[in-house]
Design a protein around this motif. Structure first.
Motif, PDB file in Angstrom:
ATOM      1  N   ALA A 225      30.591 -11.259 -10.775  1.00 59.54           N
ATOM      2  CA  ALA A 225      29.255 -10.547 -10.209  1.00 59.54           C
ATOM      3  C   ALA A 225      28.514 -11.516  -9.088  1.00 59.54           C
ATOM      4  O   ALA A 225      28.976 -12.667  -8.915  1.00 59.54           O
ATOM      5  CB  ALA A 225      28.385 -10.200 -11.416  1.00 59.54           C
ATOM      6  N   THR A 226      27.747 -10.913  -8.451  1.00 54.18           N
ATOM      7  CA  THR A 226      27.032 -11.522  -7.383  1.00 54.18           C
ATOM      8  C   THR A 226      25.411 -11.666  -8.013  1.00 54.18           C
ATOM      9  O   THR A 226      24.892 -10.601  -8.002  1.00 54.18           O
ATOM     10  CB  THR A 226      26.932 -11.049  -6.002  1.00 54.18           C
ATOM     11  OG1 THR A 226      28.266 -10.641  -5.582  1.00 54.18           O
ATOM     12  CG2 THR A 226      26.161 -11.654  -5.029  1.00 54.18           C
ATOM     13  N   LEU A 227      24.971 -12.947  -7.922  1.00 51.16           N
ATOM     14  CA  LEU A 227      23.204 -13.133  -8.157  1.00 51.16           C
ATOM     15  C   LEU A 227      22.855 -13.187  -6.983  1.00 51.16           C
ATOM     16  O   LEU A 227      22.954 -14.135  -6.079  1.00 51.16           O
ATOM     17  CB  LEU A 227      23.387 -14.296  -9.031  1.00 51.16           C
ATOM     18  CG  LEU A 227      21.719 -14.838  -9.560  1.00 51.16           C
ATOM     19  CD1 LEU A 227      21.437 -13.604 -10.340  1.00 51.16           C
ATOM     20  CD2 LEU A 227      21.801 -16.080 -10.022  1.00 51.16           C
TER      21      LEU A 227
ATOM     22  N   VAL B  39      24.532  -1.984  -9.496  1.00 46.37           N
ATOM     23  CA  VAL B  39      23.174  -2.869  -9.164  1.00 46.37           C
ATOM     24  C   VAL B  39      22.568  -3.063 -10.524  1.00 46.37           C
ATOM     25  O   VAL B  39      22.011  -1.855 -10.984  1.00 46.37           O
ATOM     26  CB  VAL B  39      22.458  -2.035  -8.056  1.00 46.37           C
ATOM     27  CG1 VAL B  39      21.147  -3.256  -7.838  1.00 46.37           C
ATOM     28  CG2 VAL B  39      23.311  -2.134  -6.807  1.00 46.37           C
ATOM     29  N   THR B  40      22.332  -4.093 -11.050  1.00 47.49           N
ATOM     30  CA  THR B  40      21.620  -4.309 -12.048  1.00 47.49           C
ATOM     31  C   THR B  40      20.383  -5.288 -11.976  1.00 47.49           C
ATOM     32  O   THR B  40      20.346  -6.360 -11.330  1.00 47.49           O
ATOM     33  CB  THR B  40      22.482  -5.094 -13.223  1.00 47.49           C
ATOM     34  OG1 THR B  40      23.608  -4.407 -13.529  1.00 47.49           O
ATOM     35  CG2 THR B  40      21.480  -5.277 -14.406  1.00 47.49           C
TER      36      THR B  40
ATOM     37  N   ALA C 241      19.909  -1.178  -1.940  1.00 48.21           N
ATOM     38  CA  ALA C 241      20.511  -1.003  -3.225  1.00 48.21           C
ATOM     39  C   ALA C 241      21.227   0.487  -3.041  1.00 48.21           C
ATOM     40  O   ALA C 241      22.251   0.603  -3.834  1.00 48.21           O
ATOM     41  CB  ALA C 241      19.131  -0.806  -3.965  1.00 48.21           C
ATOM     42  N   ASP C 242      20.759   1.551  -2.532  1.00 45.07           N
ATOM     43  CA  ASP C 242      21.219   2.668  -2.447  1.00 45.07           C
ATOM     44  C   ASP C 242      22.447   2.767  -1.552  1.00 45.07           C
ATOM     45  O   ASP C 242      23.507   3.231  -1.944  1.00 45.07           O
ATOM     46  CB  ASP C 242      20.318   3.687  -1.622  1.00 45.07           C
ATOM     47  CG  ASP C 242      19.009   3.958  -2.391  1.00 45.07           C
ATOM     48  OD1 ASP C 242      19.155   3.919  -3.676  1.00 45.07           O
ATOM     49  OD2 ASP C 242      18.126   4.514  -1.898  1.00 45.07           O
TER      50      ASP C 242
ATOM     51  N   GLY D  91      31.829  -6.017  -6.694  1.00 45.52           N
ATOM     52  CA  GLY D  91      31.677  -4.904  -7.261  1.00 45.52           C
ATOM     53  C   GLY D  91      30.568  -4.793  -8.064  1.00 45.52           C
ATOM     54  O   GLY D  91      30.328  -3.549  -8.688  1.00 45.52           O
ATOM     55  N   ARG D  92      29.803  -5.933  -8.476  1.00 48.67           N
ATOM     56  CA  ARG D  92      28.550  -5.701  -9.357  1.00 48.67           C
ATOM     57  C   ARG D  92      27.655  -6.820  -8.858  1.00 48.67           C
ATOM     58  O   ARG D  92      28.090  -7.947  -8.514  1.00 48.67           O
ATOM     59  CB  ARG D  92      29.011  -5.991 -10.530  1.00 48.67           C
ATOM     60  CG  ARG D  92      27.810  -5.975 -11.760  1.00 48.67           C
ATOM     61  CD  ARG D  92      28.387  -5.890 -13.069  1.00 48.67           C
ATOM     62  NE  ARG D  92      29.033  -7.276 -13.581  1.00 48.67           N
ATOM     63  CZ  ARG D  92      28.563  -8.186 -14.142  1.00 48.67           C
ATOM     64  NH1 ARG D  92      26.919  -7.980 -14.453  1.00 48.67           N
ATOM     65  NH2 ARG D  92      28.873  -9.234 -14.515  1.00 48.67           N
TER      66      ARG D  92
END
Length: 449
Positions: free
Chosen positions: A83-85, A65-66, A55-56, A224-225
């Motif tokens: 987005a990417t799940l 990152v959600t 995540a970092d 990007g998300r």
């Protein structure tokens, strides 16, 4: 001393085999953690099995990152744009909600980590798991001479992505892009699906090895998300509506139901549309409480046990085979060996008699003397073995010159009570056998009778 050596011959190999098996199981448990444990590939977990380092690394590259702990908010988060799940532990999802993974909006990417056959079939993905390795292997994306169509994999290079391999389901015409010796596959389409059979590129303890970090960030950061589904345990069954009528969206993963809401507490059809049926307000209406039976597997016996069980069984079989070969080291005919000590028969008889005397076993000693005398008498008089005590006494009385009662008492009487009685019994039996042997008219070997 010799017994100790024999024990060591058995105990030492078994102890070494047990230590080897225990070390192998421990090493495999450390190498392949349990995906159902809390904190597995969590973006906030900093232990070895967490995903905080990944995540970092994504945030350092400008990727948002959600973190979501429920599938419904995660799916709603995909409506805000490409987005990417990321679903690292799809086994924790309820079977009734897995179908929503195969119906993502266009322009999105779904990344699944080591999904099982049940997950793939429930999500409607035309993929099946094939063979599985004991440990993860690091290979090039173009392993086995197959080109890789994923730019992220080509940029990452060698990565630890081969643990579980996948292939297109039999009877389907789905186009599948394969990389890392089938350890990473992609299903192109309206919503892109990426399945990877190993968790190493995402874990804190393995992300710095080879090109794992480049592969993990490349697969998740393409849009990007990232919507990171972080489940800390098995997800409950979906409900229709919320308790107390709070106006929260209804959640229906069933075909024809709603996976989003338009802001007024109804499904996609709106208040008057064909939204999903709701319960009576307490969350227990028509929602199924449990999943139906899992789809049948091709090998139910193999899937009933984890892979480490079969590996352990194989190792135990090999250890047993080695012990058999070690104990059966003499494969030729028996070889005669000289006795280490020769004991005379008289010394053996004397030693046994002293044991009887020390134990005061007059009964067993008398039984031994009488059995030996009967054996000699039967051989000299050709007495059948089926004769009873009375008949034997009658047959022996004639050559011995006594009455059948006396012979019966001598051969089958009570045990002596004193050493003097035992000594007198031994002398009487010796006189009886000598008298019968010297009696005239005794059958001989050449006697026609």
């Amino acid at each position: 001393m010799r017994r100790r050596r024999r024990r060591h011959r058995v105990i030492v190999p078994l102890a070494l085999a047990a230590a080897l098996i225990a070390g192998t199981i421990g090493a495999h448990a450390l190498d392949q953690p349990d995906p159902t444990e809390p904190g597995f590939l969590s973006p906030v977990a900093t232990d070895d099995d967490g995903g905080a380092r990944l995540a970092d690394a994504l945030r350092a590259r400008g990727v948002t990152v959600t973190r979501e702990t429920d599938l419904l908010p995660a799916l709603l988060g995909l409506d805000r744009g490409p987005a990417t799940l990321f679903v690292p532990a799809a086994e924790l999802l309820h079977p009734d909600t897995l179908g929503a993974l195969g119906e993502l909006p266009a322009g999105r990417r779904l990344v699944l980590v080591d999904p099982s056959r049940r997950v793939l079939e429930s999500a409607g993905l035309p993929l099946v798991p094939t063979d599985r390795r004991w440990a993860t292997r690091a290979v090039r994306p173009t392993a086995d001479g197959r080109p890789c169509a994923l730019p992220e994999a080509d940029r990452a290079g060698v990565a630890a992505a081969v643990l579980q391999r996948y292939a297109a389901a039999p009877g389907t015409a789905a186009a599948v892009d394969r990389c890392y010796a089938d350890g990473l596959v992609r299903l192109p389409g309206r919503a892109e699906v990426v399945v990877i059979g190993a968790s190493d590129p995402f874990r804190n303890d393995r992300i710095a090895e080879h090109g794992n970090e480049a592969l993990g960030t490349g697969l998740l950061g393409v849009h990007g998300r990232v919507v990171w589904l972080d489940l800390d345990g098995p997800a409950p069954a979906p409900t229709f509506g919320r308790p107390g009528g709070t106006g929260e969206p209804a959640w229906s993963p069933t075909p024809g139901g709603s996976t989003g809401y338009d802001g007024d507490g109804t499904g996609e059809g709106g208040p008057g549309g064909p939204g999903p049926a709701t319960g009576d307000g307490d969350g227990s209406g028509d929602a199924p409480d449990s999943a139906g039976p899992p789809p049948p597997d091709d090998h139910p016996l193999l899937d009933a046990f984890p892979p480490w069980f079969w590996a352990l069984l194989l190792q135990l079989a090999l250890v047993a085979l080695l012990i058999v070969l070690w104990r059966a080291r003499r494969l030729g005919p028996p070889v005669t060996e000289p006795l280490p000590v020769e004991v005379r028969s008289a010394e053996t008889v004397l030693g046994r008699a002293r044991l009887y005397q020390r134990a005061r076993a007059r009964g067993p000693a008398a039984a031994t003397l009488r059995t030996a005398a009967l054996g000699r008498l039967r051989g000299r008089l050709d007495l059948p073995a089926t004769l009873g005590p009375t008949e034997v006494a009658a047959r022996v009385a004639g050559p011995a010159g006594g009455t059948p009662e006396q012979i019966h008492e001598l051969l089958f009487g009570a045990a002596p009570q004193t050493d003097a009685e035992l000594l007198e019994l031994a002398r009487s039996l010796d006189r009886l056998t000598r008298t019968v042997a010297a009696a005239p008219g005794r059958p001989t070997e050449g006697d026609p009778r």
